[in-house]
Design an enzyme around this catalytic site. Structure first.
Site, PDB file in Angstrom:
ATOM      1  N   TYR A 166       0.902  -1.150   0.167  1.00 30.03           N
ATOM      2  CA  TYR A 166      -0.174   0.062  -0.131  1.00 30.03           C
ATOM      3  C   TYR A 166       0.995   1.170   0.244  1.00 30.03           C
ATOM      4  CZ  TYR A 166      -4.038   3.271   1.059  1.00 30.03           C
ATOM      5  OH  TYR A 166      -4.649   4.405   0.870  1.00 30.03           O
ATOM      6  N   ASP A 168       8.989   4.359   0.548  1.00 30.78           N
ATOM      7  CA  ASP A 168       7.855   4.912   1.248  1.00 30.78           C
ATOM      8  C   ASP A 168       8.067   4.514   2.727  1.00 30.78           C
ATOM      9  OD1 ASP A 168       5.770   5.259   2.184  1.00 30.78           O
ATOM     10  OD2 ASP A 168       4.495   4.126   0.902  1.00 30.78           O
ATOM     11  N   LYS A 186       2.303  10.753   7.847  1.00 28.98           N
ATOM     12  CA  LYS A 186       1.866  10.143   9.239  1.00 28.98           C
ATOM     13  C   LYS A 186       2.443  11.025  10.587  1.00 28.98           C
ATOM     14  CE  LYS A 186       0.040   6.029   7.573  1.00 28.98           C
ATOM     15  NZ  LYS A 186      -1.362   5.598   7.602  1.00 28.98           N
TER      16      LYS A 186
HETATM   17  N1  PMP Z   1       2.230   4.910   2.323  1.00 31.62           N
HETATM   18  C1  PMP Z   1       2.025   4.020   3.213  1.00 31.62           C
HETATM   19  C2  PMP Z   1       2.927   2.827   3.641  1.00 31.62           C
HETATM   20  C3  PMP Z   1       0.863   4.129   3.883  1.00 31.62           C
HETATM   21  O1  PMP Z   1       0.750   2.899   5.202  1.00 31.62           O
HETATM   22  C4  PMP Z   1      -0.194   4.991   3.844  1.00 31.62           C
HETATM   23  C5  PMP Z   1      -1.508   5.016   4.527  1.00 31.62           C
HETATM   24  N2  PMP Z   1      -1.937   4.173   5.343  1.00 31.62           N
HETATM   25  C6  PMP Z   1       0.135   5.980   2.598  1.00 31.62           C
HETATM   26  C7  PMP Z   1       1.145   5.773   1.878  1.00 31.62           C
HETATM   27  C8  PMP Z   1      -0.937   7.174   2.307  1.00 31.62           C
HETATM   28  O2  PMP Z   1      -0.881   8.012   3.452  1.00 31.62           O
HETATM   29  P1  PMP Z   1      -2.339   8.763   3.414  1.00 31.62           P
HETATM   30  O3  PMP Z   1      -3.497   7.910   4.107  1.00 31.62           O
HETATM   31  O4  PMP Z   1      -1.748   9.829   4.352  1.00 31.62           O
HETATM   32  O5  PMP Z   1      -2.572   9.325   2.139  1.00 31.62           O
END
Ligand code: PMP
Length: 444
Positions: free
Chosen positions: A145, A247, A274
């Protein structure tokens, strides 16, 4: 405890929500069958539901709240900023001070750009990689994700019905209507399998802008990428003039300078989100001077990037205070606490004699209804009947006052102590005992 009232209030609020919110929610994360629960307020690591029932918060807004709720230092600083203004068509000192702090956390962070979410961060990172290399394609791990940008989300929800051969996994659309042309630009590989990943990448050499890696991918099972896997990809990117893009939206919390600290090789560019936003919406990309130059408005500006609320001073202030407080000592203390949690959950698994295991790194962990820790998406995947049992486990934990992320994952906050960990492992033991007879009928 007033559980009955809480349930009925949540049920009736959800009915109202369904009249005005699509599907009754603003984000699927909070959806629960038959209805989601609603928060009233929170403090530290405890959340009060409407009607006052309290839960210990191990979800921390999907791993975003590193210091729990309403930390006085963040609240005070943000309150002061609110009186000065929340957003300007001007720069602020707040963004510079925060960028200075982040740049000294990791050697590869020479320049930063702020955005408003993790999704925006991975999107901006991919666009920078494309512009820098002049290539269209990206490669990413099956099941990972990375937010909801069309290209970043490909194969995130692949299933046995459509994932194909593991030696060359299919590019599977997540949102119906995603153009085939998007799928054609995304190369999918299995996580933690250096041989397969290099064979797949070799088929697209010269076309790939970046290999996108989450070093501890949550949806894939929350198992850290092995040194061998990361090294192989790094070497391939050097030989094929592609970028290594990390990421670290979730994993930045695992070390002072992010999970990248753990590897000999470093990414060219990193997406953050986050925890770095201190409880507010925010994100960033960080990378070398050379790569980040594509964003320079005084230069060729290969990637024009803005965002009405990017680097707003509220997020910048909250983020800086939160990250300054999350210093080396705080990171290590929290990681120790998570180690204790993993060990106590392992003990509960033994005592309950159930086919389960726990994975994770730093201050995050995930419980699987599997006898062995999975190392890739296909091994992590569970059948709908096992998913139902996992939900039963989550419901049992919730009844016992524990709130987890809906994959049965947890992200600790610095305001937690051993007391909360003890409560979690006791609740886990009860939950395991409850689902054990049914789990024994599952084919794992
Ligand atoms: N990358 C990772 C690894 C995530 O876990 C998330 C959200 N859970 C995101 C990107 C996307 O972040 P956001 O929900 O702030 O758009």
């Amino acid at each position: 405890m007033n559980n009955q009232n809480n349930e009925s209030s949540s049920a009736s609020l959800y009915q109202e929500a369904c009249q005005v919110l699509a599907g009754g929610v603003s984000r699927n994360t909070i959806y629960r069958n038959p209805y989601p629960y609603y928060a009233q307020s929170a403090s530290g690591c405890r959340v009060k539901m409407i009607d006052g029932v309290e839960k210990i918060d191990f979800a921390n807004n999907m791993a975003a709240l590193i210091h729990g709720h309403v930390h006085p230092a963040i609240t005070d600083a943000v309150t002061e900023q609110l009186r000065l203004g929340t957003a300007f068509t001007l720069g602020t000192e707040a963004e510079i001070r925060f960028a200075q702090h982040l740049c000294q956390r990791a050697p590869g962070f020479e320049k930063i750009r702020f955005v408003n979410s993790g999704t925006e961060a991975t999107m901006a990172m991919i666009k920078v990689a494309r512009a820098f290399t002049g290539r269209p394609k990206i490669a990413k791990a099956e099941g990972a994700y990375h937010g909801s940008y069309d290209f970043a989300e490909v194969s995130q929800t692949a299933s046995p019905a459509n994932w194909g051969d593991s030696a060359s996994p299919n590019s599977v659309r997540v949102a119906q209507g995603t153009p085939q042309s998007v799928l054609d630009e995304v190369i999918i590989f299995p996580y933690n399998d250096p041989e397969k990943v290099i064979a797949i990448l070799n088929q697209h050499a010269g076309e790939i802008a970046c290999v996108l890696i989450d070093p501890v991918p949550h949806r894939i099972g929350l198992m850290p990428g092995t040194n061998e896997f990361i090294n192989a990809i790094y070497k391939w990117t050097r030989e094929n003039s592609a970028l290594l893009a990390f990421d670290e939206v979730v994993t930045f919390r695992t070390k002072y300078g992010g999970a990248q600290e753990l590897y000999e090789v470093k990414p060219d560019i990193t997406a953050l989100g986050k925890i770095i936003a201190g409880g507010f919406p925010g994100g960033a990309i960080a990378g070398s001077n050379e790569v980040m130059r594509v964003l320079d408005p005084a230069g060729e500006m290969l990637v024009p990037h803005s965002g009405t609320f990017s680097a707003n001073p509220v997020t910048m202030t909250a983020g800086r205070i939160a990250m300054e407080m999350f210093d080396q000592k705080a990171v290590e203390r929290l990681n120790q606490l998570a180690m204790k949690a993993r060990s106590q959950i392992n003990e509960a698994i033994k005592v309950a004699d159930i086919q389960a295991c726990v994975t994770g790194a730093g201050s995050i962990f995930r419980v699987h209804l599997k006898p062995e820790p999975p190392s890739n998406y296909r091994e992590t995947w569970i059948a709908p009947s096992t998913t139902k049992l996992l939900k039963e486990l989550l419901d049992e934990l919730f009844q016992q006052g524990i709130m987890m992320i809906n994959t049965c994952s947890a992200a600790l906050s610095t305001v937690m102590t051993e007391n909360e960990i003890d409560k979690l492992s006791q609740a886990m033991l009860q939950g395991f005992r409850k689902i054990k007879p049914k789990l024994e009928n599952e084919k794992l």
